[in-house]
Every structure is written in structure tokens, then in C-alpha cells.
Design an enzyme around this catalytic site. Structure first.
Site, PDB file in Angstrom:
ATOM      1  N   ASP A 137       1.633 -13.456 -18.483  1.00  0.00           N
ATOM      2  CA  ASP A 137       1.781 -14.513 -18.385  1.00  0.00           C
ATOM      3  C   ASP A 137       2.128 -15.317 -19.377  1.00  0.00           C
ATOM      4  O   ASP A 137       2.507 -16.465 -19.600  1.00  0.00           O
ATOM      5  CB  ASP A 137       0.252 -15.642 -18.219  1.00  0.00           C
ATOM      6  CG  ASP A 137      -0.495 -14.926 -16.538  1.00  0.00           C
ATOM      7  OD1 ASP A 137       0.928 -15.350 -16.001  1.00  0.00           O
ATOM      8  OD2 ASP A 137      -1.621 -15.280 -16.764  1.00  0.00           O
ATOM      9  N   HIS A 142       1.096  -1.905  -0.225  1.00  0.00           N
ATOM     10  CA  HIS A 142       0.668  -0.107  -0.107  1.00  0.00           C
ATOM     11  C   HIS A 142       1.039   1.500  -0.029  1.00  0.00           C
ATOM     12  O   HIS A 142       0.730   2.227  -0.354  1.00  0.00           O
ATOM     13  CB  HIS A 142      -0.671  -0.179   1.624  1.00  0.00           C
ATOM     14  CG  HIS A 142      -1.950  -0.936   0.641  1.00  0.00           C
ATOM     15  ND1 HIS A 142      -2.784  -1.150  -0.293  1.00  0.00           N
ATOM     16  CD2 HIS A 142      -2.856  -2.053   1.567  1.00  0.00           C
ATOM     17  CE1 HIS A 142      -3.833  -1.650   0.212  1.00  0.00           C
ATOM     18  NE2 HIS A 142      -3.798  -2.379   0.551  1.00  0.00           N
ATOM     19  N   CYS A 169      -2.551  -6.039 -24.277  1.00  0.00           N
ATOM     20  CA  CYS A 169      -2.528  -5.235 -22.364  1.00  0.00           C
ATOM     21  C   CYS A 169      -1.301  -5.703 -21.007  1.00  0.00           C
ATOM     22  O   CYS A 169      -1.686  -5.943 -20.221  1.00  0.00           O
ATOM     23  CB  CYS A 169      -3.816  -5.445 -22.009  1.00  0.00           C
ATOM     24  SG  CYS A 169      -3.864  -7.264 -21.622  1.00  0.00           S
ATOM     25  N   GLU A 188      -3.021 -15.504 -24.056  1.00  0.00           N
ATOM     26  CA  GLU A 188      -1.916 -15.445 -23.018  1.00  0.00           C
ATOM     27  C   GLU A 188      -1.539 -16.412 -22.802  1.00  0.00           C
ATOM     28  O   GLU A 188      -0.032 -16.696 -22.010  1.00  0.00           O
ATOM     29  CB  GLU A 188      -2.128 -14.793 -21.702  1.00  0.00           C
ATOM     30  CG  GLU A 188      -3.679 -15.786 -21.414  1.00  0.00           C
ATOM     31  CD  GLU A 188      -4.119 -14.534 -20.049  1.00  0.00           C
ATOM     32  OE1 GLU A 188      -3.624 -13.869 -19.405  1.00  0.00           O
ATOM     33  OE2 GLU A 188      -6.148 -14.836 -20.105  1.00  0.00           O
TER      34      GLU A 188
END
Length: 585
Positions: free
Chosen positions: A452, A186, A499, A428
Site C-alpha cells: 500500500d 485457486h 511485511c 503504509e
């Protein structure tokens, strides 16, 4: 010194050490367990009030997405299972509340730390942060006084929790450096959103830097200099000024079309995980959303999201994108990304297991509900549906059949939707790439998921640090596979995008441009930089560059060739893509 750069930029200033007092959590025998449980419940209540204050502060100063961190923390303290586990320990073992909390939370933390997915694994830090807060309340330990921060402070800490980052006055922070943390922690996420240069993973840094030491932090390279000499200071000051100049220059790309010097136009899109990410997409003038990771709607909850809940999420994104294309990837979960309400078996090889489209075809009710929600939202924008992890023609046809069934159901119910939605698949898996000529006959577009595709093509676990030298987006086998996918798509008359992380790589953008890639989708902050690069190139010249690249023997040669070919006058982006040597050498 060198660590892991997780948020780019140059920070120059004086060290502010966050020295967290070690908590001495001793096991104590208690007789009156009822009083100890009352003490526990009081501490939990105080903790919830503190977290609500942090939520409101973060909501005002940072944003809704980041503020939600503290709502999820508050939910941990409201979890009946956890508090019950702690109370049972207190009663059965006659132990003190702080020790019982520590023992119980350690069990939860170990469970998360054993998850392969990096994002989920680092959620163990959230549990640690919340429980540390409650234990400090029980022990009477005060938190760090952040009011002492001065202008251009460099935060130095063992770790920065969400609670820490929420209390820091961002306007006074030049950079952050920690001993612990990762790219998806975070602290790293908030640092990138706020534009604070950050380096993590610097072992023992809190002992190497003294309060008020003069520090330089390079959030991209991961370099940290303590009390630099004048030459070093001058270099990094100039570098900082140059990056600020470049950032201002890039803003001039807003509103321009993404077209090469010789008139070849491509689409530059952005990847998102939640509707709140649309702000960054619009701010960076992306031409669409090339990947909406819908699985985030399904995570961090006890029950599957209803059709109406999903509908509202998709509707919000489509409405805000004002008819720009939005590609929603159907649920990509399973293996190492579990949710409590879907029975997913424990697997030896989760990345090769029951996940993504395989899981959806095995849980048709969940899949159909999502498709219905997307279809209903389609009237609010330009949506496209994409199926992940397709490896066979049968999977694709089965998925399309369920989509048609969902359409028939909505028609019978009198609910509106667009009937001409484009359907695509992620390429992928090598099997999909090899039969992409056949798959192309069944869809309207491909989107290449390089993250991937790299690990499956090269047989390299991308989570294994010992194999990181083998995991490369420059490998000739991967690039040849990508070229064949693009060629097969174009022969079938469909368009193809990308992507994965490689889509935003400044060295590879010219290669993919030369191969004829139609759409590049990346993290929103990379869009303007990529537009600048593409507008400075000629498609015809890049075709030869791509051909040359495919003749090289290994990833090192490919990266070296591309590094030599294009001038990188500024570390943060290609100042001007000029070919240094002839494209046919």
C-alpha cells in the site's frame, strides 16, 4: 510464447489437452414447473454428493485448507437464497432448470467480477465452477477422464477449476498451462502449494497445442515452448536440474541463524492468512510470523466470528509457533473487501475510504471483540498486536484506549492474558511515514507495508494494469521514505520490520539490510532463500550500497544498479551475493 507465470519451476513433458465440451444451454418452455423444480433439486443433491467426494479426496491428498474449497462450493448449493431465486425463475417464466441456473448465476458472477480486490474478484470462478457442475448434471454431460493421464503430463486447458485440480493425479503432472486465470485463482494457489510449474493467460493455447505435443513450461518467466529443438531442450533440462539442486542446497539453511558475515543479526518471519498456513512457516524454518492477516477469519461467512471462535484460531497459531513471535494485524477490511454483516457504504475510492482501523474505530464492538480474543489467546504464545492503516496520532491513541478497555474487562471477569504485549502499527500511508518520529513514541515497533505504501506514495492504483509500469518498489521516493521510517524508529529505540512483497525481493534485501531493517517478513517459501542471501553479505558494505541507491534518479536506474551489483547465477535465487563492482562507484 509467453504468459503469466504463477507457480515457479520447469515442467517438461507431453501435452494432455482438457477439451471441455461446450454446453448448449437453450431456453425451453416448460409446462410442468413442479417437475422441473424437482429435477433441479435432484441435480443439486447429486452436485453436493460429488463435491463431498472431492472434499474427502483433497483432504487426504492435499490438505485441509485446499479441501475447504469444496466445502464452500457445497455451501453454495445449499444456499436457500440462490436455489429460491432459480425456482422462482422456473415458475414465473416457465423455463427449464439449466437455463434458469445459468441466468441466475450470471447475475452473481457479474457482481463478483466488478469487485476491485483481485482475490475476491476471482471468486467469480468458484461460482462458475459450481454452476457448471450442476448444469452438466442436468444436461447429462460427463466430466473429463483424468485417469488417462500419463507420467510427466503437461495439462493444457482453457481454465482449471478447483474441481479439475482436485481430480488430477499430481504425481503425473509436470506442469499446467491455461488460457485464463490469475495469481490468486485457486488453480494457481494449489499449484504453488503442490510445487507444480504453472503458466496462465496464454490466449488460444488449447488450439495451438495438439495432444502429445512435447512441451516445456517455465512457471517463473511464463515462457512456453512447443516441440522445442535439441538446444532448447538441453538448456531447460539443465535449468530444471539446477533448480532442483538449488532447492536441496537451500534446505541446508534450516536451523541456521540469520546473521551477516560481520555479525549483524536480523529476524526472518513469514506472512500467513489462516492457521493452516503455519505448516509452511514451520517447514521453511521462519523465525516467527510477521503478519497474520486476521481478516480472513471474518470473510466467507454470514455472521461475524464470535470471540470464542477467534480465540480458538489465534490460540492454534500461537501454540503451534512454540513461543516464536506472532504479529496479529487487527481487522483490515472495508472498501473493496466487504463482509455482509458490517454495513460498509459503496465508495468512489475504496482504497482511500472506510477501511482497516477507520472501520474498526467506527465499529467498536467488533474491534473490542477481536482484541479480547487476541488477549485471551496471548497466554499460549508470544503475540504482538498491530494496527493497520494508521494515518494520525489520534487513531493510534483511540485504538490503544480500546485495547486498555478490553484488558480491564477481562481483569474484571477474571480471565487471564499477558499484560506486556508489544503494540505496533503498519506504516503504509505517507502521512504516517512523515510523522513516524512522533508515532514511534507511542508503540513498540513498526512494520512497513510496502504494497500500500507504494500505491499511496506514487498515486498508482496497483489493480490498474495500464499503470503497472509506474507501480514499482524500486522508486527512489519509496526507498527514501523507508529509510526515514527506519531511522525514526531507531532514534526512538524501537525495532522496525517489513511485511510487504518488497521484503522478499532478492535485489532489495541488501538495500534494506544496509538501511538497518530489523525484521523481514515474507511468503514462507522465500525464507530460506532470503536467509542464504543475508548470510552471504556484510552489513557495513550494504550501508554504502543503500546510500548509492538513494542517489539514483528513477526506478529503472535503481533496479539496473542492483542487478549489476549482485550476481544472479540462477533464475530462482541469488546463488552467491558477490559485489561485481566497487560499492562506492
Amino acid at each position: 510464447m509467453k504468459g503469466l507465470g504463477v507457480s515457479p519451476g520447469i515442467g517438461i513433458g507431453n501435452a494432455f489437452i482438457i477439451d471441455k465440451k461446450a454446453m448448449n444451454i437453450e431456453r425451453k418452455h416448460v409446462i410442468d414447473t413442479d417437475s422441473e423444480i424437482k429435477r433441479l433439486r435432484n441435480a443439486l443433491e447429486i452436485g453436493k454428493n460429488q463435491l463431498n467426494e472431492l472434499y474427502l479426496k483433497t483432504l487426504e491428498e492435499v490438505g485441509e485448507k485446499e479441501a475447504q474449497i469444496f466445502k464452500s462450493h457445497e455451501m453454495m448449493l445449499e444456499d436457500d437464497t440462490f436455489s429460491s431465486d432459480v425456482e422462482v425463475r422456473i415458475k414465473n417464466e416457465n423455463i427449464n432448470a439449466e437455463f434458469a441456473i445459468n441466468e441466475t448465476s450470471d447475475t452473481y458472477i457479474k457482481l463478483f467480477e466488478n469487485i476491485e480486490d483481485e482475490y475476491l474478484r476471482e471468486r467469480a470462478d468458484d461460482i462458475r465452477d459450481v454452476m457448471t457442475r450442476v448444469i452438466k448434471i442436468l444436461l447429462g454431460i460427463n466430466n473429463t477422464d483424468y485417469s488417462r493421464l500419463k507420467e510427466n503430463s503437461i495439462i493444457i486447458a482453457k481454465d482449471l477449476t478447483p474441481s479439475d485440480t482436485a481430480q488430477i493425479d499430481k504425481s503425473k503432472v509436470a506442469a499446467m498451462i491455461t488460457e485464463m486465470g490469475g495469481k490468486t485463482s485457486h488453480a494457481a494457489i494449489i499449484a504453488r502449494i503442490m510445487g507444480i510449474p504453472t503458466v496462465v493467460g496464454l490466449e488460444n493455447i488449447t488450439n495451438k497445442i495438439k495432444p502429445n505435443d512435447f512441451v516445456i513450461c517455465d512457471g517463473k518467466s511464463g515462457k512456453v515452448l512447443i516441440n522445442p529443438n535439441q538446444k532448447q531442450l538441453k538448456y531447460y533440462t539443465q535449468k530444471k536440474e539446477k533448480e532442483e539442486e538449488v532447492g536441496n542446497e537451500l534446505k541446508k539453511q534450516i536451523g541456521l541463524s540469520t546473521v551477516t558475515k560481520d555479525g549483524f543479526e536480523v529476524s526472518l518471519s513469514a506472512n500467513i492468512g489462516t492457521p493452516r498456513d503455519v505448516d509452511m512457516v514451520l517447514e521453511n524454518d521462519a523465525e516467527g510470523i510477521g503478519l497474520f492477516r486476521s481478516e480472513f477469519i471474518f470473510m466467507n461467512r454470514e455472521l461475524s466470528p464470535t470471540e470464542d471462535e477467534q480465540f480458538e484460531e489465534y490460540k492454534e497459531v500461537l501454540s503451534r509457533m512454540n513461543n516464536k513471535p506472532v504479529i496479529i494485524r487487527t481487522l483490515d477490511i472495508g472498501g473493496d473487501k466487504n463482509v455482509p454483516y458490517i454495513d460498509i457504504p459503496k465508495e468512489m475510492n475504496p482504497f482511500l475510504g472506510y477501511r482497516a482501523i477507520r472501520l474498526c474505530l467506527g465499529n467498536i464492538d467488533v474491534f473490542r471483540t477481536q482484541l479480547r480474543a487476541i488477549l485471551r489467546a496471548s497466554i499460549y504464545g508470544n503475540v504482538k498486536i498491530m494496527f493497520p492503516m494508521i494515518s494520525t496520532m489520534k487513531e493510534l491513541k483511540d485504538a490503544k484506549k480500546i485495547l486498555e478497555e478490553a484488558k480491564l474487562e477481562l481483569k474484571k471477569e477474571g480471565k487471564s492474558f499477558r499484560d506486556n504485549i508489544e503494540i505496533g502499527i503498519m506504516i503504509e500511508i505517507p502521512s504516517a511515514a512523515i510523522i513516524s518520529d512522533m508515532l514511534a513514541r507511542e508503540v513498540d515497533f513498526f512494520s512497513i507495508g510496502t504494497n500500500d505504501l507504494i500505491q499511496y506514495t506514487l498515486a498508482v492504483d496497483r489493480m490498474n494494469s495500464k499503470l503497472s509500469h509506474l507501480y514499482s518498489q524500486y522508486h527512489p521516493a519509496l526507498l527514501r521514505l523507508i529509510k526515514s521510517i527506519i531511522e525514526n524508529a531507531h532514534k526512538a529505540g524501537i525495532w522496525v520490520g517489513m511485511c510487504g512483497e518488497a521484503a522478499g525481493d532478492p535485489k532489495l534485501i541488501p538495500v534494506f539490510l544496509g538501511m538497518g531493517l530489523d525484521e523481514f517478513s515474507m511468503n514462507a517459501p522465500s525464507v530460506l532463500k532470503s536467509r542464504y542471501i543475508i548470510r552471504g553479505l556484510k552489513k557495513k558494505e550494504m550501508e554504502q550500497v543503500a546510500a548509492n541507491t538513494l542517489n539514483l534518479e528513477n526506478a529503472v536506474e535503481v533496479e539496473d544498479y542492483l542487478s549489476c551489483l549482485f550476481a544472479d547465477e540462477n533464475d530462482s535465487y541469488l546463488k552467491r551475493c558477490k559485489i561485481r563492482s566497487k560499492t562506492n562507484d
